[in-house]
Design a protein around this motif. Structure first.
Motif, PDB file in Angstrom:
ATOM      1  N   UNK A 198       6.760  19.413  15.581  1.00 16.63           N
ATOM      2  CA  UNK A 198       7.684  19.660  16.690  1.00 16.63           C
ATOM      3  C   UNK A 198       7.685  21.146  17.001  1.00 16.63           C
ATOM      4  N   UNK A 199       7.423  21.456  18.260  1.00 17.12           N
ATOM      5  CA  UNK A 199       7.344  22.852  18.680  1.00 17.12           C
ATOM      6  C   UNK A 199       8.681  23.564  18.554  1.00 17.12           C
ATOM      7  N   UNK A 200       8.591  24.885  18.536  1.00 20.81           N
ATOM      8  CA  UNK A 200       9.789  25.723  18.457  1.00 20.81           C
ATOM      9  C   UNK A 200      10.677  25.424  19.673  1.00 20.81           C
ATOM     10  N   UNK A 201      11.948  25.168  19.407  1.00 23.86           N
ATOM     11  CA  UNK A 201      12.880  24.832  20.498  1.00 23.86           C
ATOM     12  C   UNK A 201      14.277  25.291  20.130  1.00 23.86           C
ATOM     13  N   UNK A 202      15.176  25.194  21.088  1.00 22.90           N
ATOM     14  CA  UNK A 202      16.599  25.398  20.838  1.00 22.90           C
ATOM     15  C   UNK A 202      17.307  24.112  21.216  1.00 22.90           C
ATOM     16  N   UNK A 203      18.330  23.732  20.458  1.00 22.55           N
ATOM     17  CA  UNK A 203      19.130  22.566  20.808  1.00 22.55           C
ATOM     18  C   UNK A 203      20.245  23.043  21.728  1.00 22.55           C
ATOM     19  N   UNK A 204      20.067  22.828  23.030  1.00 19.02           N
ATOM     20  CA  UNK A 204      21.071  23.347  23.965  1.00 19.02           C
ATOM     21  C   UNK A 204      21.408  22.363  25.070  1.00 19.02           C
ATOM     22  N   UNK A 205      21.230  21.066  24.791  1.00 15.84           N
ATOM     23  CA  UNK A 205      21.606  20.048  25.766  1.00 15.84           C
ATOM     24  C   UNK A 205      23.024  19.530  25.521  1.00 15.84           C
ATOM     25  N   UNK A 206      23.737  20.162  24.564  1.00 11.41           N
ATOM     26  CA  UNK A 206      25.085  19.717  24.212  1.00 11.41           C
ATOM     27  C   UNK A 206      26.106  20.544  25.000  1.00 11.41           C
ATOM     28  N   UNK A 207      27.290  19.946  25.219  1.00 12.88           N
ATOM     29  CA  UNK A 207      28.298  20.605  26.051  1.00 12.88           C
ATOM     30  C   UNK A 207      29.055  21.693  25.302  1.00 12.88           C
ATOM     31  N   UNK A 208      29.099  21.608  23.995  1.00  8.82           N
ATOM     32  CA  UNK A 208      30.007  22.454  23.220  1.00  8.82           C
ATOM     33  C   UNK A 208      29.256  23.061  22.040  1.00  8.82           C
TER      34      UNK A 208
END
Ligand code: MD6
Ligand code: FE
Length: 221
Positions: free
Chosen positions: A128-138
């Motif tokens: 899995x490529x480098x990513x940020x988890x930022x699809x969350x509201x909070x």
């Protein structure tokens, strides 16, 4: 007796990752707890089959995915989002196994339960490529992950960029991205085959518990 226990969970000493808010607890789940959780995940996968999503650009993920919980993370040509039903069966996602809710209660520092759990399954050369988890509201809620099966090389670095480091995540390890590390960049370089006998055919399962939608009743603080 100094161990901190909830529902038979013993929280081992955390590893220093060098990134504040990124905490790894090696071996949080013992062998029997891993087997029991794997049984729970097999039931999840029977209800909500693993499928191979595509990125918004149309490229297939090497990882297969499914979800449990009220919401599930999906990716397709339209983008990344959380939705209440499986994209192929259109059935609601099955519930999050109670032991995962206990782990979240014990370690998240967040008073509302998770509303989404992504199940990632790595076979062969999946990564899995480098990513940020930022699809969350909070972003005040952490993302908490549980690893099962073969050991992975987990790469991470600060949200702002700069150098990355790696840590191995083995079967039964739990980690969390919280606070200043909530938006850390991270990914899986590779899975090291033959490092666990939990999955009869090898491979790795990673479960990430999230809070996709902010709690509406103000109980999160
Ligand atoms: C994996 N994990 O371990 C991928 N995200 O297979 C993640 O992407 C992840 O482990 C957020 C927080 C913890 C994680
Ligand atoms: Fe992630």
């Amino acid at each position: 007796m100094s161990e901190d226990t909830v529902s038979n969970l013993i929280v081992p000493p955390a590893l220093n990752t060098g990134l504040e808010g990124f905490v790894v607890w090696p071996g949080l789940l013992d062998a029997n707890q891993q087997i029991a959780l794997l049984d729970d995940i097999r039931a999840v996968v029977r209800a909500a089959p693993l499928y191979r999503p595509v990125t918004p650009g149309g490229k297939a993920f090497s990882v297969r995915m499914t979800n449990c919980g009220p919401l599930g993370w999906v990716s397709d040509r339209k983008g990344y989002r959380y939705q209440p039903a499986h994209p192929e069966t259109n059935e609601p996602w099955p519930p999050i196994p109670p032991v995962l809710l206990s782990i979240w209660n014990e370690l998240s520092g967040y008073s509302a339960p998770p509303d989404a759990c992504l199940v990632n399954f790595y076979e062969d050369t999946a990564k899995m490529g480098l990513h940020q988890d930022k699809d969350e509201a909070d972003f005040t809620a952490p993302v908490l992950s549980v690893s099962l099966g073969d050991t992975a090389v987990f790469r991470y670095g600060a949200a702002e960029g700069g150098p990355t480091r790696s840590v191995r995540l083995a079967s039964g390890d739990v980690c969390i991205l919280s606070g200043p590390a909530r938006l850390a960049r991270h990914g899986i370089d590779r899975v090291i085959s033959g490092t666990s006998r939990l999955l009869p055919s090898g491979g790795r399962i990673n479960l990430t518990l999230r809070r996709a939608v902010a709690p509406s009743d103000g109980t999160s603080t």
